[in-house]
Write a protein that holds these residues in place. Structure first.
Motif, PDB file in Angstrom:
ATOM      1  N   GLU A 305      28.250  22.933 -27.700  1.00 20.00           N
ATOM      2  CA  GLU A 305      29.490  23.598 -27.306  1.00 20.00           C
ATOM      3  C   GLU A 305      29.359  24.070 -25.869  1.00 20.00           C
ATOM      4  OE1 GLU A 305      31.616  26.106 -30.298  1.00 20.00           O
ATOM      5  OE2 GLU A 305      29.695  26.018 -31.346  1.00 20.00           O
ATOM      6  N   ALA A 306      30.311  23.685 -25.040  1.00 19.09           N
ATOM      7  CA  ALA A 306      30.284  24.057 -23.630  1.00 19.09           C
ATOM      8  C   ALA A 306      30.641  25.527 -23.462  1.00 19.09           C
ATOM      9  CB  ALA A 306      31.259  23.179 -22.843  1.00 19.09           C
ATOM     10  N   GLY A 307      29.933  26.204 -22.535  1.00 18.69           N
ATOM     11  CA  GLY A 307      30.198  27.623 -22.325  1.00 18.69           C
ATOM     12  C   GLY A 307      29.980  28.060 -20.892  1.00 18.69           C
ATOM     13  N   TRP A 308      30.650  29.186 -20.552  1.00 17.08           N
ATOM     14  CA  TRP A 308      30.506  29.767 -19.218  1.00 17.08           C
ATOM     15  C   TRP A 308      29.082  30.288 -18.997  1.00 17.08           C
ATOM     16  CZ3 TRP A 308      34.231  29.170 -15.710  1.00 17.08           C
ATOM     17  CH2 TRP A 308      35.561  29.054 -16.122  1.00 17.08           C
ATOM     18  N   LEU A 309      28.630  30.166 -17.737  1.00 15.45           N
ATOM     19  CA  LEU A 309      27.415  30.833 -17.280  1.00 15.45           C
ATOM     20  C   LEU A 309      27.764  31.740 -16.107  1.00 15.45           C
ATOM     21  CD1 LEU A 309      24.672  28.055 -17.482  1.00 15.45           C
ATOM     22  CD2 LEU A 309      25.207  29.841 -19.134  1.00 15.45           C
ATOM     23  N   GLY A 312      29.606  30.690 -12.916  1.00 12.39           N
ATOM     24  CA  GLY A 312      30.920  30.067 -13.061  1.00 12.39           C
ATOM     25  C   GLY A 312      30.863  28.606 -13.451  1.00 12.39           C
ATOM     26  N   SER A 313      29.679  28.105 -13.745  1.00  7.51           N
ATOM     27  CA  SER A 313      29.565  26.720 -14.199  1.00  7.51           C
ATOM     28  C   SER A 313      29.701  26.650 -15.720  1.00  7.51           C
ATOM     29  CB  SER A 313      28.216  26.124 -13.774  1.00  7.51           C
ATOM     30  OG  SER A 313      27.141  26.797 -14.422  1.00  7.51           O
ATOM     31  N   ILE A 314      29.923  25.441 -16.218  1.00  4.38           N
ATOM     32  CA  ILE A 314      30.030  25.189 -17.661  1.00  4.38           C
ATOM     33  C   ILE A 314      28.886  24.256 -18.064  1.00  4.38           C
ATOM     34  CG2 ILE A 314      31.439  24.219 -19.510  1.00  4.38           C
ATOM     35  CD1 ILE A 314      32.549  26.795 -18.353  1.00  4.38           C
ATOM     36  N   ARG A 315      28.066  24.701 -19.015  1.00  2.00           N
ATOM     37  CA  ARG A 315      26.902  23.917 -19.433  1.00  2.00           C
ATOM     38  C   ARG A 315      26.668  24.115 -20.926  1.00  2.00           C
ATOM     39  NH1 ARG A 315      23.606  23.351 -14.167  1.00  2.00           N
ATOM     40  NH2 ARG A 315      24.727  24.712 -12.712  1.00  2.00           N
ATOM     41  N   TYR A 316      25.801  23.252 -21.478  1.00  2.97           N
ATOM     42  CA  TYR A 316      25.350  23.455 -22.857  1.00  2.97           C
ATOM     43  C   TYR A 316      24.015  22.735 -23.061  1.00  2.97           C
ATOM     44  CZ  TYR A 316      27.557  18.864 -23.814  1.00  2.97           C
ATOM     45  OH  TYR A 316      27.935  17.545 -23.803  1.00  2.97           O
ATOM     46  N   PRO A 317      23.127  23.309 -23.896  1.00  2.00           N
ATOM     47  CA  PRO A 317      21.771  22.780 -24.071  1.00  2.00           C
ATOM     48  C   PRO A 317      21.652  21.872 -25.298  1.00  2.00           C
ATOM     49  CG  PRO A 317      21.891  24.980 -25.003  1.00  2.00           C
ATOM     50  CD  PRO A 317      23.294  24.642 -24.533  1.00  2.00           C
ATOM     51  N   ILE A 318      20.985  20.739 -25.110  1.00  2.00           N
ATOM     52  CA  ILE A 318      20.790  19.790 -26.206  1.00  2.00           C
ATOM     53  C   ILE A 318      19.299  19.471 -26.351  1.00  2.00           C
ATOM     54  CG2 ILE A 318      21.255  17.464 -27.055  1.00  2.00           C
ATOM     55  CD1 ILE A 318      23.641  19.345 -27.237  1.00  2.00           C
ATOM     56  N   GLY A 326      26.877  14.163 -25.540  1.00  2.00           N
ATOM     57  CA  GLY A 326      26.580  13.863 -24.141  1.00  2.00           C
ATOM     58  C   GLY A 326      25.461  12.899 -23.856  1.00  2.00           C
ATOM     59  N   GLY A 327      25.096  12.047 -24.783  1.00  2.00           N
ATOM     60  CA  GLY A 327      24.107  11.035 -24.437  1.00  2.00           C
ATOM     61  C   GLY A 327      22.885  11.033 -25.321  1.00  2.00           C
ATOM     62  N   SER A 328      21.934  10.176 -24.947  1.00  5.49           N
ATOM     63  CA  SER A 328      20.759   9.921 -25.784  1.00  5.49           C
ATOM     64  C   SER A 328      19.518  10.689 -25.358  1.00  5.49           C
ATOM     65  CB  SER A 328      20.449   8.420 -25.765  1.00  5.49           C
ATOM     66  OG  SER A 328      20.175   7.998 -24.431  1.00  5.49           O
ATOM     67  N   GLU A 329      19.613  11.500 -24.306  1.00  9.92           N
ATOM     68  CA  GLU A 329      18.450  12.228 -23.804  1.00  9.92           C
ATOM     69  C   GLU A 329      18.633  13.736 -24.009  1.00  9.92           C
ATOM     70  OE1 GLU A 329      15.738  10.902 -22.647  1.00  9.92           O
ATOM     71  OE2 GLU A 329      16.395   8.816 -22.545  1.00  9.92           O
ATOM     72  N   PRO A 330      17.521  14.472 -24.295  1.00  4.12           N
ATOM     73  CA  PRO A 330      17.622  15.939 -24.328  1.00  4.12           C
ATOM     74  C   PRO A 330      17.838  16.483 -22.926  1.00  4.12           C
ATOM     75  CG  PRO A 330      15.338  15.258 -24.535  1.00  4.12           C
ATOM     76  CD  PRO A 330      16.159  13.998 -24.584  1.00  4.12           C
ATOM     77  N   GLY A 331      18.398  17.663 -22.834  1.00  4.14           N
ATOM     78  CA  GLY A 331      18.626  18.264 -21.526  1.00  4.14           C
ATOM     79  C   GLY A 331      19.737  19.290 -21.573  1.00  4.14           C
ATOM     80  N   VAL A 332      20.023  19.867 -20.422  1.00  8.04           N
ATOM     81  CA  VAL A 332      21.136  20.814 -20.289  1.00  8.04           C
ATOM     82  C   VAL A 332      22.280  20.082 -19.612  1.00  8.04           C
ATOM     83  CG1 VAL A 332      21.931  22.970 -19.254  1.00  8.04           C
ATOM     84  CG2 VAL A 332      19.625  22.826 -20.211  1.00  8.04           C
ATOM     85  N   ARG A 333      23.381  19.893 -20.341  1.00 11.93           N
ATOM     86  CA  ARG A 333      24.536  19.182 -19.799  1.00 11.93           C
ATOM     87  C   ARG A 333      25.318  20.099 -18.850  1.00 11.93           C
ATOM     88  NH1 ARG A 333      21.613  15.750 -22.268  1.00 11.93           N
ATOM     89  NH2 ARG A 333      22.236  14.940 -24.306  1.00 11.93           N
ATOM     90  N   HIS A 334      25.807  19.511 -17.771  1.00 15.01           N
ATOM     91  CA  HIS A 334      26.545  20.271 -16.752  1.00 15.01           C
ATOM     92  C   HIS A 334      27.921  19.656 -16.580  1.00 15.01           C
ATOM     93  CE1 HIS A 334      26.792  21.722 -12.275  1.00 15.01           C
ATOM     94  NE2 HIS A 334      27.580  22.400 -13.086  1.00 15.01           N
ATOM     95  N   LYS A 374       6.573  20.799 -24.959  1.00 19.05           N
ATOM     96  CA  LYS A 374       7.258  20.371 -26.175  1.00 19.05           C
ATOM     97  C   LYS A 374       8.423  19.445 -25.860  1.00 19.05           C
ATOM     98  CE  LYS A 374       6.165  24.481 -28.928  1.00 19.05           C
ATOM     99  NZ  LYS A 374       6.716  25.639 -29.650  1.00 19.05           N
ATOM    100  N   ASN A 375       9.108  19.745 -24.755  1.00 19.31           N
ATOM    101  CA  ASN A 375      10.316  18.982 -24.461  1.00 19.31           C
ATOM    102  C   ASN A 375      10.131  18.138 -23.212  1.00 19.31           C
ATOM    103  OD1 ASN A 375      11.650  20.164 -26.550  1.00 19.31           O
ATOM    104  ND2 ASN A 375      12.541  21.787 -25.310  1.00 19.31           N
ATOM    105  N   SER A 376      10.623  16.928 -23.218  1.00 22.07           N
ATOM    106  CA  SER A 376      10.766  16.175 -21.989  1.00 22.07           C
ATOM    107  C   SER A 376      12.203  16.340 -21.541  1.00 22.07           C
ATOM    108  CB  SER A 376      10.426  14.706 -22.221  1.00 22.07           C
ATOM    109  OG  SER A 376      11.333  14.155 -23.160  1.00 22.07           O
ATOM    110  N   MET A 377      12.462  16.049 -20.265  1.00 19.24           N
ATOM    111  CA  MET A 377      13.809  16.281 -19.775  1.00 19.24           C
ATOM    112  C   MET A 377      14.287  15.095 -18.957  1.00 19.24           C
ATOM    113  SD  MET A 377      15.270  19.433 -17.530  1.00 19.24           S
ATOM    114  CE  MET A 377      13.874  19.450 -16.454  1.00 19.24           C
ATOM    115  N   SER A 378      15.457  14.661 -19.212  1.00 21.81           N
ATOM    116  CA  SER A 378      16.078  13.623 -18.430  1.00 21.81           C
ATOM    117  C   SER A 378      17.481  14.074 -18.094  1.00 21.81           C
ATOM    118  CB  SER A 378      16.114  12.302 -19.189  1.00 21.81           C
ATOM    119  OG  SER A 378      16.778  11.305 -18.429  1.00 21.81           O
ATOM    120  N   ILE A 379      17.738  14.252 -16.800  1.00 22.12           N
ATOM    121  CA  ILE A 379      19.058  14.696 -16.368  1.00 22.12           C
ATOM    122  C   ILE A 379      19.622  13.626 -15.449  1.00 22.12           C
ATOM    123  CG2 ILE A 379      20.350  16.517 -15.218  1.00 22.12           C
ATOM    124  CD1 ILE A 379      18.080  18.383 -15.820  1.00 22.12           C
ATOM    125  N   ASN A 380      20.681  12.998 -15.839  1.00 18.21           N
ATOM    126  CA  ASN A 380      21.242  11.908 -15.048  1.00 18.21           C
ATOM    127  C   ASN A 380      22.299  12.428 -14.092  1.00 18.21           C
ATOM    128  OD1 ASN A 380      19.701   9.923 -16.356  1.00 18.21           O
ATOM    129  ND2 ASN A 380      21.122   9.970 -18.091  1.00 18.21           N
TER     130      ASN A 380
END
Length: 385
Positions: A305-309, A312-318, A326-334, A374-380
């Protein structure tokens, strides 16, 4: 002829004795020096942490340093122990100094740094309540009268690197603005080693950003034409850039939180001002970008679920990727920086833990070795250089 051979043998024996005597004299002179023990990596020896020690923000850590002195009956009140932090080439920040029973702690380290005092020859210090700014290289210097020796310890932090640019857009930050931007998001500018480690874990970002040493770099895990070289993955490096005149994004680094981030459950979505009020009514504040990344990394916060930070940006963690999130990789969507007044979303709040103090630093001390993340990160990124 026999006499000549005997004379030559005596000459050789005499030379050998003189060389042996000279070496013994040099060894005797060498033994007057105070020695800080070092291993092959150049780090001060400790039993469980050669090379570097690792902790996290808010933790406690021992910076190990041991020394010996010959003769052993040297007056301990004559031995000075000094710790400094290497802030730049040939630049140091005072941390701690002790001469006998007299001790002094400097600046932001006051109330947090103590001698470990684990027996004779121990010059180790304990740092409590470790901060992001504590990350770096430390020098241990042991001096007796006019003789001294030094060793180095690298303090590393468990954490996460994330790219950052402000509402104004890409490539708007000079070095000092990038530094401030990271601090505003509960982070610091990342080091090259931190960025390289993040790249090894999968960080992929196609826009160049400042690092703490003044260089500009970016990590590419999935090579494509618009990201430099099409064939080779790696960390692209622009080198050291002009800190005032040139503008890029930033790569920030943050570590574990003294609190938690959560998505505030509400019946309706809100604009930015209403989001701020909603968190306050719930006893918290709107989360910063660095706090959301730390929660994703260490809390394993997973919310589709997208939310304010706070910025003033909108992000959500997966953490567990699924197609609808938002895709096949873990990460924080922006999702960018929408209009604060008219756009409606949820909100991520941050609730700080109550501070807990321990009066005995030895009870909370930990000497850690590097562990696998524990987590790898891929942000495209769809942006280009």
């Amino acid at each position: 002829m026999a006499f000549k051979k005997m004379s030559f043998a005596v000459f050789i024996l005499t030379c050998a004795l003189l060389e042996s005597s000279l070496l013994a004299g040099l060894e005797k002179e060498r033994r007057k020096v105070v020695h800080v023990l070092e291993d092959e990596t150049g780090a001060v020896i400790v039993q469980t942490a050669p090379g570097k020690v690792v902790t996290h923000r808010g933790g406690s850590i021992t910076l190990p340093c041991r020394f010996h002195h010959e003769p052993e009956n040297t007056d301990p009140d004559r031995i000075r122990i000094k710790w400094t932090k290497v802030t730049d080439t040939l630049q140091f920040q005072d941390v701690f100094v002790a001469l006998g029973k007299q001790q002094r702690v400097f600046g932001p380290y006051r109330g947090r740094v103590f001698l470990e005092q684990a027996g004779p020859g121990d010059a180790s210090v304990i740092i409590q309540n470790v901060t992001l700014e504590d990350y770096g290289r430390y020098e241990c210097e042991v001096t007796d009268d006019m003789e001294d020796d030094t060793g180095f310890v690298n303090l590393d932090l468990e954490g996460v690197v994330f790219p950052y640019y402000p509402r104004e857009g890409r490539y708007k930050l000079n070095y000092h603005q990038a530094e401030d931007a990271c601090k505003q998001q509960d982070a610091i500018l990342a080091s090259h080693s931190q960025l390289h480690k993040a790249w090894l874990e999968g960080l992929d970002w196609c826009n160049a950003g400042w690092l703490e040493d003044g260089s500009v770099q970016y990590p590419v895990s999935h090579p494509r034409a618009q990201c430099g070289r099409k064939e080779t993955p790696g960390v692209r490096n622009y080198g050291y850039r002009h800190k005032e005149d040139e503008h890029y994004d930033a790569f920030c680094f943050t570590s574990k939180l003294n609190g938690k981030v959560y998505f505030l459950k509400r019946f309706k979505k809100v604009n930015y001002a209403e989001a701020v009020k909603a968190c306050v009514r719930d006893g918290s504040i709107v989360a910063k970008v660095g706090q959301l990344y730390a929660a994703w990394k260490f809390q394993l916060l997973d919310r589709c679920e997208a939310g304010w930070l706070e910025d003033g940006s909108i992000r959500y963690p997966i953490v567990n990727p699924r197609s609808r999130c938002g895709g096949s990789e873990p990460g924080v969507r922006h999702l960018g920086f929408p209009d604060k007044k008219f756009q409606l979303y949820g909100v991520y709040c941050f609730l700080k833990n109550e501070d807990k103090k321990d009066t005995d630093p030895r009870k909370t001390t930990e000497t850690l070795t590097t562990g696998k993340s524990k987590n790898s990160m891929s942000i495209n990124s769809t942006g280009t250089i």
